[in-house]
Design a protein around this motif. Structure first.
Motif, PDB file in Angstrom:
ATOM      1  N   ARG A 143       0.821  -1.205   0.000  1.00 64.71           N
ATOM      2  CA  ARG A 143       0.000   0.000   0.000  1.00 64.71           C
ATOM      3  C   ARG A 143       0.858   1.259   0.000  1.00 64.71           C
ATOM      4  O   ARG A 143       0.497   2.271  -0.607  1.00 64.71           O
ATOM      5  CB  ARG A 143      -0.925   0.022   1.222  1.00 64.71           C
ATOM      6  N   THR A 144       1.996   1.198   0.677  1.00 65.77           N
ATOM      7  CA  THR A 144       2.898   2.351   0.679  1.00 65.77           C
ATOM      8  C   THR A 144       3.387   2.648  -0.733  1.00 65.77           C
ATOM      9  O   THR A 144       3.370   3.796  -1.190  1.00 65.77           O
ATOM     10  CB  THR A 144       4.088   2.085   1.615  1.00 65.77           C
ATOM     11  N   LEU A 145       3.814   1.620  -1.443  1.00 68.68           N
ATOM     12  CA  LEU A 145       4.288   1.819  -2.809  1.00 68.68           C
ATOM     13  C   LEU A 145       3.148   2.238  -3.731  1.00 68.68           C
ATOM     14  O   LEU A 145       3.342   3.058  -4.639  1.00 68.68           O
ATOM     15  CB  LEU A 145       4.962   0.552  -3.324  1.00 68.68           C
ATOM     16  N   GLN A 194       6.269  -5.078  -8.037  1.00 69.19           N
ATOM     17  CA  GLN A 194       5.333  -5.706  -8.975  1.00 69.19           C
ATOM     18  C   GLN A 194       3.923  -5.753  -8.389  1.00 69.19           C
ATOM     19  O   GLN A 194       2.939  -5.439  -9.071  1.00 69.19           O
ATOM     20  CB  GLN A 194       5.781  -7.134  -9.286  1.00 69.19           C
ATOM     21  N   ALA A 195       3.823  -6.177  -7.131  1.00 69.16           N
ATOM     22  CA  ALA A 195       2.513  -6.277  -6.491  1.00 69.16           C
ATOM     23  C   ALA A 195       1.850  -4.903  -6.382  1.00 69.16           C
ATOM     24  O   ALA A 195       0.643  -4.767  -6.590  1.00 69.16           O
ATOM     25  CB  ALA A 195       2.658  -6.915  -5.113  1.00 69.16           C
ATOM     26  N   ALA A 196       2.648  -3.888  -6.067  1.00 73.26           N
ATOM     27  CA  ALA A 196       2.095  -2.536  -5.973  1.00 73.26           C
ATOM     28  C   ALA A 196       1.631  -2.038  -7.334  1.00 73.26           C
ATOM     29  O   ALA A 196       0.577  -1.390  -7.444  1.00 73.26           O
ATOM     30  CB  ALA A 196       3.144  -1.599  -5.385  1.00 73.26           C
ATOM     31  N   LEU A 197       2.382  -2.325  -8.378  1.00 65.18           N
ATOM     32  CA  LEU A 197       1.986  -1.904  -9.722  1.00 65.18           C
ATOM     33  C   LEU A 197       0.692  -2.591 -10.149  1.00 65.18           C
ATOM     34  O   LEU A 197      -0.167  -1.980 -10.802  1.00 65.18           O
ATOM     35  CB  LEU A 197       3.104  -2.206 -10.725  1.00 65.18           C
ATOM     36  N   ALA A 198       0.550  -3.874  -9.798  1.00 68.47           N
ATOM     37  CA  ALA A 198      -0.683  -4.582 -10.130  1.00 68.47           C
ATOM     38  C   ALA A 198      -1.875  -3.943  -9.423  1.00 68.47           C
ATOM     39  O   ALA A 198      -2.947  -3.757 -10.022  1.00 68.47           O
ATOM     40  CB  ALA A 198      -0.555  -6.056  -9.747  1.00 68.47           C
ATOM     41  N   ALA A 199      -1.697  -3.580  -8.151  1.00 68.87           N
ATOM     42  CA  ALA A 199      -2.779  -2.924  -7.419  1.00 68.87           C
ATOM     43  C   ALA A 199      -3.065  -1.536  -7.988  1.00 68.87           C
ATOM     44  O   ALA A 199      -4.229  -1.122  -8.097  1.00 68.87           O
ATOM     45  CB  ALA A 199      -2.415  -2.838  -5.936  1.00 68.87           C
ATOM     46  N   TYR A 200      -2.026  -0.806  -8.350  1.00 66.83           N
ATOM     47  CA  TYR A 200      -2.177   0.535  -8.931  1.00 66.83           C
ATOM     48  C   TYR A 200      -2.955   0.462 -10.240  1.00 66.83           C
ATOM     49  O   TYR A 200      -3.882   1.254 -10.475  1.00 66.83           O
ATOM     50  CB  TYR A 200      -0.792   1.121  -9.142  1.00 66.83           C
ATOM     51  N   ALA A 201      -2.597  -0.486 -11.090  1.00 70.45           N
ATOM     52  CA  ALA A 201      -3.290  -0.626 -12.375  1.00 70.45           C
ATOM     53  C   ALA A 201      -4.758  -0.986 -12.177  1.00 70.45           C
ATOM     54  O   ALA A 201      -5.633  -0.516 -12.911  1.00 70.45           O
ATOM     55  CB  ALA A 201      -2.591  -1.679 -13.222  1.00 70.45           C
ATOM     56  N   LYS A 202      -5.034  -1.790 -11.175  1.00 70.79           N
ATOM     57  CA  LYS A 202      -6.405  -2.256 -10.947  1.00 70.79           C
ATOM     58  C   LYS A 202      -7.260  -1.218 -10.242  1.00 70.79           C
ATOM     59  O   LYS A 202      -8.431  -1.019 -10.596  1.00 70.79           O
ATOM     60  CB  LYS A 202      -6.366  -3.539 -10.125  1.00 70.79           C
ATOM     61  N   GLU A 203      -6.702  -0.524  -9.257  1.00 72.58           N
ATOM     62  CA  GLU A 203      -7.510   0.311  -8.376  1.00 72.58           C
ATOM     63  C   GLU A 203      -7.570   1.779  -8.784  1.00 72.58           C
ATOM     64  O   GLU A 203      -8.557   2.458  -8.475  1.00 72.58           O
ATOM     65  CB  GLU A 203      -6.970   0.214  -6.947  1.00 72.58           C
ATOM     66  N   VAL A 204      -6.533   2.283  -9.402  1.00 72.76           N
ATOM     67  CA  VAL A 204      -6.467   3.711  -9.726  1.00 72.76           C
ATOM     68  C   VAL A 204      -6.782   3.883 -11.212  1.00 72.76           C
ATOM     69  O   VAL A 204      -5.984   3.472 -12.071  1.00 72.76           O
ATOM     70  CB  VAL A 204      -5.090   4.297  -9.376  1.00 72.76           C
ATOM     71  N   LYS A 205      -7.897   4.464 -11.519  1.00 67.52           N
ATOM     72  CA  LYS A 205      -8.335   4.565 -12.908  1.00 67.52           C
ATOM     73  C   LYS A 205      -7.983   5.895 -13.552  1.00 67.52           C
ATOM     74  O   LYS A 205      -7.777   5.961 -14.766  1.00 67.52           O
ATOM     75  CB  LYS A 205      -9.858   4.341 -12.986  1.00 67.52           C
TER      76      LYS A 205
END
Length: 832
Positions: free
Chosen positions: A358-360, A402-413
């Motif tokens: 979440r920090t990243l 990688q995990a942060a980027l996956a969350a960023y791509a999914k959650e931040v539109k």
């Protein structure tokens, strides 16, 4: 030797200048761009700097610094609001944009720009470039050759091109993004957004060793650059060389501060030429519930450093549960901070695995990068010791990213698209050098600054102004002589169809983005993201016998447990020739049995279709051998075959010769080895040595009527080399030729008369005919360029810029052709 073709140019000219900064007297490194000096050091409570901030997404506090607090969260009293990164490039105070001049425009270029001493063609199906004169490492080496377009529509395609000087001026003036549009046939050309670069590394100095000179190129060009350091890099706390280690008391917070001071000095030198240039240091909240230090370079506020200050492992490969590795695997529930002695952050904190992610994610959300640079999440193991080939913090830090980027791509539109570039780490030391002496010297000069070689008190810190552990050997294990991308080196991501349309495939936001131009002069569309996430950088394409295009890549899956982390080869196929629709991603699996065995270290896939219409895909596995799968006549794929080889590095390449036989080639640390089909449809023959000398990574293979043309770089030079591989009577190699070039590193793409690759300075260098001068485009880009022939007499070239936007150009496939101005595809990448 003169070019044997009739009408080849013979006039000579000076070599194009290198746009990199000139060398300082007595230093191997070029001076950084001029900029204002700050004679005083900033303090942690210095007032916040003014400046524009990226727009906050709905529901988030607009004024929060870094990954700011949510709407229901109060800021800590020690938290200052700071200016964020600029969403458009800003030039340094004393740097002016250079508009084009009508007096400079040349309606029709002449043939008098050829360099002296053009090399002879090795055979009829390859064009040779000039052989440059030896260069003094302290001088400008090249003259910028302006790309001048043809004056009329090309005979085959009817493509109207722009005046080259006008288009060039629009591209080299990133500080003037609102420059007027340049008229062309159904196209508007504008200067590219320089993009926003964000780097995530495990330790202070990882960026200097493994991401430079890309880092320096971006800073010198004025791009917004932010580097995020996951750990404090405190090690054993001893800031001393080997001779004084025993007599120096350990102090982990002080050593962490000294390393921070070294990084600030190195970045200040790259950005302003003055290592003393002041920084604004402050505290900011993170989305993981902790605090981070944010440093902003006062003279260049688009240069930021973010310090998360977590504990490091303290060992390259030994089992240390209190580490990013242990946190990722779940062996510890939380990882504590190790605060540097001079940091304005005063309150210790701990992070769980999810809180690190979440920090990243919050960092990504704030900075809205268009290019993200990471270390290698799957570096592999040494075959003999089975130890990691890279530091465990590098590997697991990259997995958290990688995990942060996956969350960023999914959650931040409401964000722009982003591309990812991964970098090799320690393995660079055992590979042939990829940088020429000037680049290597400039890289070493920055490490010298970080290492605090002169030990002068330029920072005013009791902890010291740099990393004295590094001072004994600033070059590391030959790391300053190389830079290598761990992924994204394929040059076959641009391809054409039977209707002369163009298709481009690159990974954006963890999905495969597709751009399409219908026919020879149709309009471009895209990017359109194919369904399916987790895609790794680097796509290879192949055209199937029925005309459909197949896109191949690798996909990362995290799974429910840490041990479930895996990579697999996947492909998606057009539903019909020319169709905009592609089928779902089909998994071809992986030759690896489990992540723990070789850290999921498989290469990008190399793909070819032989004369019998049989597709095959090849990868280098974690044991550094070649593995492959072949599709049978019934459409099913056979098992992963063991094809041999030993000590293979990088990505294998494959192409088909004029007789339809498949040739596969792969590099080692000392040479290149290969495999050939005795006939189309037959299995590959045994691995065979080529007799070629060592080559810098990566390789490129190009099929032709007389064989397969291999392209690569000369180690320690950056010069482009080529050799012809034939399959008559087994694998044979002939015609090793040095083509010169504009130095640089990375993959080379070749189609028809066109040859292109990254030049020194980070821009694209290209050569469009035998004996012609190499030209330097102002575009800086991610990964590798790609090119393809379109019909019988056109060649197209494409890159994805640091703004994650596609740029294309074309040329007649003729000896006297010139590249048209670069055309950006689609709207500016600024998000919704």
């Amino acid at each position: 030797m003169p070019d044997p073709r009739p009408g080849a140019p013979s006039a000579t000219s000076a070599a194009p200048p290198d746009p990199r900064p000139a060398a300082r007297p007595g230093s191997p490194a070029a001076a950084a761009l001029p900029g204002p000096r700050a004679d005083t050091q900033s303090s942690p409570d210095t007032d916040a700097l003014p400046g524009p901030r990226p727009a906050a997404r709905p529901g988030s506090p607009a004024a929060a610094a870094l990954p700011g607090p949510r709407a229901d969260t109060q800021s800590s009293p020690d938290t200052d609001a700071l200016p964020g990164p600029r969403t458009a490039a800003q030039s340094s105070p004393d740097t002016d944009a250079r508009p084009s001049s009508g007096a400079d425009a040349q309606p029709c270029p002449g043939p008098d720009a050829a360099q002296a001493g053009p090399a002879a063609r090795p055979d009829a199906d390859v064009r040779l470039g000039p052989h440059p004169a030896r260069r003094d490492r302290h001088r400008h080496r090249h003259r910028l050759v302006k790309v001048v377009a043809l004056c009329a529509a090309t005979a085959a395609g009817g493509m109207l091109v722009l005046r080259g000087n006008e288009a060039l001026a629009g591209l080299v003036s990133p500080a003037s993004p609102d420059a007027g549009p340049l008229a062309a046939a159904a196209a508007t050309h504008e200067s590219p957004d320089p993009g926003r670069v964000l780097q995530i590394v495990a330790h202070p100095d990882d960026d200097l060793y493994f991401m430079n000179p890309d880092l320096r190129y971006s800073i010198t060009a004025g791009h917004p650059v932010t580097s995020v350091y996951l750990t404090s890099g405190e090690a054993d706390g001893i800031n001393a060389g080997a001779a004084k280690t025993a007599s120096t008391a350990p102090d982990k917070p002080a050593y962490a501060e000294a390393r921070q001071n070294g990084i600030r000095a190195a970045y200040a030198k790259m950005a302003t030429g003055d290592r003393r240039s002041a920084w604004k240091r402050t505290v900011i909240p993170t989305d993981g519930g902790g605090r981070a230090e944010l440093d902003v370079l006062v003279a260049r506020p688009e240069v930021n450093l973010v310090w998360l200050q977590m504990r490091e492992a303290g060992n390259v490969y030994a089992d240390r549960p209190d580490s990013l590795h242990g946190l990722w695997d779940g062996r510890v529930e939380r990882l504590e901070s190790v605060l540097a002695s001079g940091t304005p952050v005063r309150q210790p904190y701990t992070y769980s695995r999810e809180q690190v992610v979440r920090t990243l994610l919050g960092v990504l959300e704030r900075y809205r990068p268009t290019t993200v640079r990471l270390q290698d999440p799957t570096p592999g193991r040494h075959a003999d010791t089975r130890r990691y080939t890279d530091h465990q913090d590098h590997m697991y830090g990259a997995r958290f990213a990688q995990a942060a980027l996956a969350a960023y791509a999914k959650e931040v539109k409401d964000r722009p698209h982003f591309a990812v570039q991964n970098y090799l780490g320690y393995l660079n030391g055992s590979l042939p050098s990829s940088l020429d002496p000037v680049e290597a010297g400039e890289k070493l000069d920055i490490l010298d600054t970080y290492a605090w070689l002169d030990q002068s008190d330029h920072c005013g810190s009791e902890a010291g102004c740099g990393d004295l552990k590094v001072a004994d050997h600033p070059a590391g294990n030959n790391w300053t002589r190389s830079i290598n991308y761990a992924r994204g080196t394929s040059t076959s991501w641009l391809t054409s169809d039977r209707d002369h349309g163009l298709w481009a495939f690159k990974v954006l936001d963890g999905q495969v983005a597709v751009w399409h131009r219908a026919g020879l002069i149709g309009a471009w569309s895209g990017p359109r993201l194919l369904p399916g996430t987790g895609m790794d950088p680097g796509i290879s394409t192949a055209t199937l016998p029925d005309g459909r295009i197949a896109a191949f890549g690798t996909r990362t899956s995290f799974g429910a447990r840490p041990a479930d982390y895996s990579r697999e080869v996947v492909l998606a196929v057009q539903r019909a020739p020319g169709s905009e629709e592609f089928g779902p991603w089909e998994s071809l699996g992986t030759p690896e049995t489990a992540d723990e065995e070789w850290t999921s270290d498989i290469s990008a896939p190399a793909v070819s279709v032989d004369g019998a219409g049989q597709p095959a895909v090849y990868v280098r596995d974690g044991a550094h051998t070649l593995r492959g799968r072949v599709r049978a006549a019934d459409g099913g794929w056979g098992p992963w075959l063991r094809l041999g080889g030993d000590g293979l590095t990088g990505n294998p390449v494959t192409a088909v010769d004029g007789a339809g036989r498949r040739v596969v080639l792969a590099g080692t640390a000392r040479t290149v080895v290969g495999w050939v089909q005795p006939r189309p449809g037959a299995p590959l023959g045994p691995v065979t040595g080529t007799g070629l000398p060592d080559t810098a990574l990566p390789l490129t293979a190009q099929g032709g009527p007389t064989g397969v043309r291999l392209w690569f770089r000369k180690p320690g030079s950056g010069n482009v080399r080529t050799a012809l591989v034939t399959a008559d009577g087994g694998l044979r190699v002939s015609g090793l030729t040095d083509l010169g070039g504009l130095s640089g590193f990375g993959a080379v793409t070749a189609s028809g008369h066109l040859l292109a690759g990254r030049a020194a300075g980070g821009q694209l260098g290209s050569e469009v005919g035998p004996g012609r001068p190499w030209e330097r485009s102002p575009l800086m880009f991610v990964g590798s360029p790609s090119s393809t022939t379109t019909g019988r007499n056109m060649v197209s070239l494409a890159v994805v810029g640091l703004d994650a936007r596609l740029y294309v150009t074309s040329s007649q496939d003729a000896p006297d052709a010139y590249l048209a101005p670069w055309q950006p595809v689609g709207p500016r990448n600024t998000g919704p």
